[in-house]
Design an enzyme around this catalytic site. Structure first.
Site, PDB file in Angstrom:
ATOM      1  N   GLU A 379      58.753  19.095  71.337  1.00 54.74           N
ATOM      2  CA  GLU A 379      57.555  19.451  70.535  1.00 54.74           C
ATOM      3  C   GLU A 379      57.371  18.685  69.344  1.00 54.74           C
ATOM      4  O   GLU A 379      58.030  18.367  68.732  1.00 54.74           O
ATOM      5  CB  GLU A 379      57.384  20.985  70.201  1.00 54.74           C
ATOM      6  CG  GLU A 379      57.251  21.868  71.189  1.00 54.74           C
ATOM      7  CD  GLU A 379      58.185  23.035  71.430  1.00 54.74           C
ATOM      8  OE1 GLU A 379      58.879  23.317  70.347  1.00 54.74           O
ATOM      9  OE2 GLU A 379      57.919  23.965  72.153  1.00 54.74           O
ATOM     10  N   HIS A 462      66.262  29.434  67.093  1.00 55.02           N
ATOM     11  CA  HIS A 462      66.319  30.400  68.273  1.00 55.02           C
ATOM     12  C   HIS A 462      67.361  31.214  68.890  1.00 55.02           C
ATOM     13  O   HIS A 462      68.069  30.946  70.018  1.00 55.02           O
ATOM     14  CB  HIS A 462      66.019  29.354  69.502  1.00 55.02           C
ATOM     15  CG  HIS A 462      64.568  28.704  69.521  1.00 55.02           C
ATOM     16  ND1 HIS A 462      64.023  27.648  70.296  1.00 55.02           N
ATOM     17  CD2 HIS A 462      63.626  28.953  68.435  1.00 55.02           C
ATOM     18  CE1 HIS A 462      62.830  27.534  69.922  1.00 55.02           C
ATOM     19  NE2 HIS A 462      62.554  27.930  68.780  1.00 55.02           N
ATOM     20  N   ASN A 501      60.550  28.011  73.822  1.00 60.00           N
ATOM     21  CA  ASN A 501      60.764  28.719  72.718  1.00 60.00           C
ATOM     22  C   ASN A 501      60.447  30.203  73.210  1.00 60.00           C
ATOM     23  O   ASN A 501      59.978  30.680  73.980  1.00 60.00           O
ATOM     24  CB  ASN A 501      59.391  28.435  71.593  1.00 60.00           C
ATOM     25  CG  ASN A 501      59.101  26.930  71.597  1.00 60.00           C
ATOM     26  OD1 ASN A 501      58.778  26.302  72.720  1.00 60.00           O
ATOM     27  ND2 ASN A 501      59.336  26.545  70.197  1.00 60.00           N
TER      28      ASN A 501
HETATM   29  P1  FAE Z   1      62.757  38.683  64.777  1.00 63.37           P
HETATM   30  O1  FAE Z   1      61.274  38.182  65.027  1.00 63.37           O
HETATM   31  O2  FAE Z   1      63.764  37.778  64.015  1.00 63.37           O
HETATM   32  O3  FAE Z   1      62.402  40.147  64.132  1.00 63.37           O
HETATM   33  C1  FAE Z   1      63.981  40.908  63.754  1.00 63.37           C
HETATM   34  C2  FAE Z   1      63.459  41.651  62.599  1.00 63.37           C
HETATM   35  O4  FAE Z   1      64.320  42.594  62.268  1.00 63.37           O
HETATM   36  C3  FAE Z   1      62.939  40.962  61.109  1.00 63.37           C
HETATM   37  O5  FAE Z   1      61.932  41.408  60.588  1.00 63.37           O
HETATM   38  C4  FAE Z   1      64.289  41.314  60.151  1.00 63.37           C
HETATM   39  O6  FAE Z   1      64.030  41.246  58.920  1.00 63.37           O
HETATM   40  C5  FAE Z   1      64.794  42.751  60.680  1.00 63.37           C
HETATM   41  N1  FAE Z   1      65.880  42.956  60.550  1.00 63.37           N
HETATM   42  C6  FAE Z   1      67.168  42.396  60.656  1.00 63.37           C
HETATM   43  N2  FAE Z   1      68.186  42.963  60.182  1.00 63.37           N
HETATM   44  C7  FAE Z   1      67.870  44.411  59.920  1.00 63.37           C
HETATM   45  C8  FAE Z   1      68.247  45.558  59.344  1.00 63.37           C
HETATM   46  N3  FAE Z   1      69.602  45.419  59.183  1.00 63.37           N
HETATM   47  N4  FAE Z   1      67.775  46.573  59.027  1.00 63.37           N
HETATM   48  C9  FAE Z   1      66.353  46.466  59.054  1.00 63.37           C
HETATM   49  N5  FAE Z   1      65.580  45.240  59.582  1.00 63.37           N
HETATM   50  C10 FAE Z   1      66.219  44.125  59.797  1.00 63.37           C
HETATM   51  O7  FAE Z   1      63.361  39.234  66.044  1.00 63.37           O
HETATM   52  N6  FAE Z   1      59.607  30.992  68.650  1.00 63.37           N
HETATM   53  C11 FAE Z   1      58.703  30.529  69.242  1.00 63.37           C
HETATM   54  O8  FAE Z   1      58.501  31.026  70.363  1.00 63.37           O
HETATM   55  N7  FAE Z   1      57.592  29.834  68.660  1.00 63.37           N
HETATM   56  C12 FAE Z   1      57.599  28.960  67.696  1.00 63.37           C
HETATM   57  O9  FAE Z   1      56.697  28.152  67.178  1.00 63.37           O
HETATM   58  C13 FAE Z   1      58.788  29.346  66.719  1.00 63.37           C
HETATM   59  N8  FAE Z   1      59.137  28.701  65.613  1.00 63.37           N
HETATM   60  C14 FAE Z   1      60.025  29.163  64.478  1.00 63.37           C
HETATM   61  C15 FAE Z   1      60.204  28.745  63.573  1.00 63.37           C
HETATM   62  C16 FAE Z   1      61.362  29.150  62.628  1.00 63.37           C
HETATM   63  C17 FAE Z   1      61.183  28.676  61.344  1.00 63.37           C
HETATM   64  C18 FAE Z   1      62.063  29.961  63.000  1.00 63.37           C
HETATM   65  C19 FAE Z   1      63.040  30.780  62.197  1.00 63.37           C
HETATM   66  C20 FAE Z   1      61.861  30.777  64.239  1.00 63.37           C
HETATM   67  C21 FAE Z   1      60.975  30.137  64.962  1.00 63.37           C
HETATM   68  N9  FAE Z   1      60.873  30.797  66.469  1.00 63.37           N
HETATM   69  C22 FAE Z   1      59.651  30.362  67.245  1.00 63.37           C
HETATM   70  C23 FAE Z   1      61.795  31.664  66.859  1.00 63.37           C
HETATM   71  C24 FAE Z   1      61.250  33.262  66.870  1.00 63.37           C
HETATM   72  O10 FAE Z   1      60.793  33.370  65.533  1.00 63.37           O
HETATM   73  C25 FAE Z   1      62.109  34.099  67.069  1.00 63.37           C
HETATM   74  O11 FAE Z   1      62.720  33.943  68.490  1.00 63.37           O
HETATM   75  C26 FAE Z   1      61.642  35.594  67.330  1.00 63.37           C
HETATM   76  O12 FAE Z   1      61.128  35.809  65.916  1.00 63.37           O
HETATM   77  C27 FAE Z   1      62.728  36.533  67.445  1.00 63.37           C
HETATM   78  O13 FAE Z   1      62.101  37.859  67.899  1.00 63.37           O
HETATM   79  P2  FAE Z   1      62.963  39.160  67.709  1.00 63.37           P
HETATM   80  O14 FAE Z   1      61.961  40.214  67.726  1.00 63.37           O
HETATM   81  O15 FAE Z   1      64.373  38.962  68.420  1.00 63.37           O
END
Ligand code: FAE
Length: 523
Positions: A379, A462, A501
């Site tokens: 990308e 990721h 992604n």
């Molecule tokens: P996530 O979205 O990480 O949610 C987990 C939640 O659980 C978070 O809000 C945490 O604060 C919360 N949490 C964690 N531990 C605890 C606890 N002990 N107690 C209470 N709450 C807790 O998980 N993916 C794409 O597809 N496209 C993109 O353009 C893209 N860009 C990205 C850019 C950056 C800078 C980053 C860091 C990631 C990016 N990603 C992208 C990856 C994507 O954000 C990631 O795969 C998903 O957010 C993961 O989703 P989950 O539901 O697994």
């Protein structure tokens, strides 16, 4: 629950799915929204957690979302989130200095529950969102499906790609309001770098594609016309978007969940421990102040527990619970098959073009599935600081075979990663270097060693896997060894998001899981 739904006859899975492509479970379960007395807790409000909460709420199940991060509400005047240069402590989860993988480091007077977390594991650093909306608050909005071949080879016959493509990817895209960049915005000054990239990608013999974006283009138009403060147009992304241009989960799934009347969101509630009880589960929580101090500790109880704290945090919670005897029946495979999705970055400087200010979000990619080392998507990511760097940043997502395993360490009482080596596997680095070499041969420029020493080998946005199916959980996230315990986030991926992604796959797998879980639960 069953008494509330007396007379409700579940459709067959196939009929149900076909009847609910856009609205999801809403159509089926609205009207059943009397509280049954059944309670659910969802840990985390990212892609998996937000989907689970909405569908639980629509099914009439009283649900609490326990989220450790803050809830950030966009102030139309700007200034909700930290800016890029310099960032302040709203940018960073519980550290006294900034952690962005590129560029200088900035010190903060004190820690704060800011939006971006870096998890330092042995051999790999993981970035993740920490806020109501999880990763969607800090992410790039790229909503990219995997190729059929790679997806199917990763999932085997556990998940059918056709079903994902026909039902669940469209449902998620519709909820997130995903679209490609409109022509007027592609032609604007902020995307000069994208137009340069399109030309250079073609010269290198690749084809570009405009990718799906979870972005509100009208907000960006308002930025461009000067009606609202600049945000996308000056590269704000990784610390949150002050103009609100992102269609993050706090704008769609999460308010829709609250609107059912059955879902409450509890920010600054950090789950420390989960434990099986004779009936249901207890969840031990530290209530945090915005600076991260523990204000109080509490226990919540529920019948159904959905763990969606992101791949690393979910895996750690489960591995630690197994070792401490809180969830002793978890399968021994919990913690294994964890991967970093071959997510690497490289930057080319001296590209002989005046790139101007590089606006975000990223809008285009090259599919390099025939790469000599590994299939990858590359990308073109705008360089995330507002200056004319004459450079082009590229983010690769490579099919990486490397996997690690989380195991309990009694000395620290924490789950730690056993990762075979430093950073991404040599396959990822070679694939990225090969792609870069072709871009340089065709277009000039040099690897930008000042900013990124090499194709980055040591970090990933990721995290993927840790709760492998079918041993640790089935393909609907039902955890082996326990009733009503579910994993619905990135931990359920098979150690990879198949050179794409992850967010689309995570949300789509969660939608698929919730259809099945609620059907069997209500049936
Ligand atoms: P996530 O979205 O990480 O949610 C987990 C939640 O659980 C978070 O809000 C945490 O604060 C919360 N949490 C964690 N531990 C605890 C606890 N002990 N107690 C209470 N709450 C807790 O998980 N993916 C794409 O597809 N496209 C993109 O353009 C893209 N860009 C990205 C850019 C950056 C800078 C980053 C860091 C990631 C990016 N990603 C992208 C990856 C994507 O954000 C990631 O795969 C998903 O957010 C993961 O989703 P989950 O539901 O697994």
């Amino acid at each position: 629950m069953k008494s509330v739904l007396a007379g409700f006859r579940p459709l067959s899975r196939r009929r149900f799915i076909q009847g609910s492509v856009a609205a999801g479970s809403a159509a089926l379960f609205s009207g059943c929204a009397t509280s049954s007395g059944t309670t659910a807790i969802v840990i985390g409000s990212g892609f998996g957690g937000a989907v689970a909460a909405l569908r639980l709420g629509q099914a009439g199940i009283r649900t609490r979302i326990l989220e450790r991060g803050q809830r950030w509400t966009i102030d139309p005047a700007g200034g909700t989130f930290s800016g890029n240069l310099p960032p302040d402590n709203r940018s960073t989860w519980m550290r006294t200095e900034s952690i962005a993988p590129i560029g200088p480091t900035f010190a903060f007077p004190r820690e704060h529950t800011g939006v971006l977390e870096r998890i330092d594991l042995k051999g790999m650093q993981i970035y993740a969102g920490s806020a109501v909306g999880g990763g969607s608050v800090v992410y790039g909005g790229m909503t990219v499906p995997p190729s059929r071949e790679l997806f199917q080879s990763a999932f085997g016959d556990l998940v059918d790609f056709d079903e994902m493509e026909e039902v669940y990817f469209p449902r998620v895209r519709s909820m997130l309001n995903v679209s490609r960049v409109p022509d007027d915005i592609l032609e604007s000054e902020m995307y000069k770098i994208a137009r340069i990239a399109i030309e250079q990608i073609g010269k290198a013999g690749f084809e570009h594609q405009l990718i799906g974006q979870a972005t509100d283009w009208d907000v960006i138009r308002a930025e461009l016309s000067g009606d609202i403060p600049a945000s996308a147009t000056i590269g704000e992304l990784i610390y949150g978007a002050n103009s609100g241009y992102k269609n993050s989960l706090d704008k769609n799934y999460l308010p829709a969940a609250e609107a059912t009347g059955n879902v409450s969101i509890h920010p600054l509630h950090q789950v420390d421990r989960i434990e099986a009880k004779e009936r249901g589960y207890s969840v031990h929580v530290s209530e945090l102040t915005s600076d991260g101090d523990v204000g109080a500790t509490r226990k919540f109880y529920c019948d159904m527990l959905f763990v969606a704290a992101g791949s690393v945090n979910t895996t750690r919670l489960l591995v630690e619970a197994r070792a401490r005897g809180d969830l002793p029946n978890l399968d021994s495979s919990v913690g294994s098959e964890w991967g970093a999705n071959g997510n690497t970055m490289f930057i080319r400087t001296e590209i002989n073009e005046d790139t101007g200010v590089q606006g975000v979000p990223p809008i285009l990619a090259t599919l390099d599935l025939e790469n000599a080392y590994a299939p990858m998507i590359v990308e073109q990511a705008p360089f995330p600081v507002a200056n004319d760097c004459g450079c082009m940043l590229q983010v690769a997502v490579v099919g990486d075979p490397r996997r690690g395993e989380f195991a309990y360490d009694p000395e620290t009482d924490r789950a730690i990663l056993d990762w075979p080596g430093e950073g991404h596997s040599p396959t990822v680095v070679r694939a990225a270097e090969d792609h870069m070499r072709r871009m340089i041969e065709a277009n000039g420029g040099v690897m930008g060693h000042d900013w990124i020493p090499e194709p980055t080998t040591h970090f990933s946005y990721h995290p993927s896997g840790g709760v492998p199916m079918p041993t640790a959980a089935d393909s609907f996230g039902r955890v082996e060894g326990y009733e009503d315990l579910y994993v619905v986030d990135g931990a359920l991926l098979p150690g990879t998001a198949s050179a794409a992604n992850p967010s689309l796959q995570i949300a789509a797998l969660a939608e698929r899981a919730m259809d099945e879980i609620l059907l069997s639960y209500l049936g």
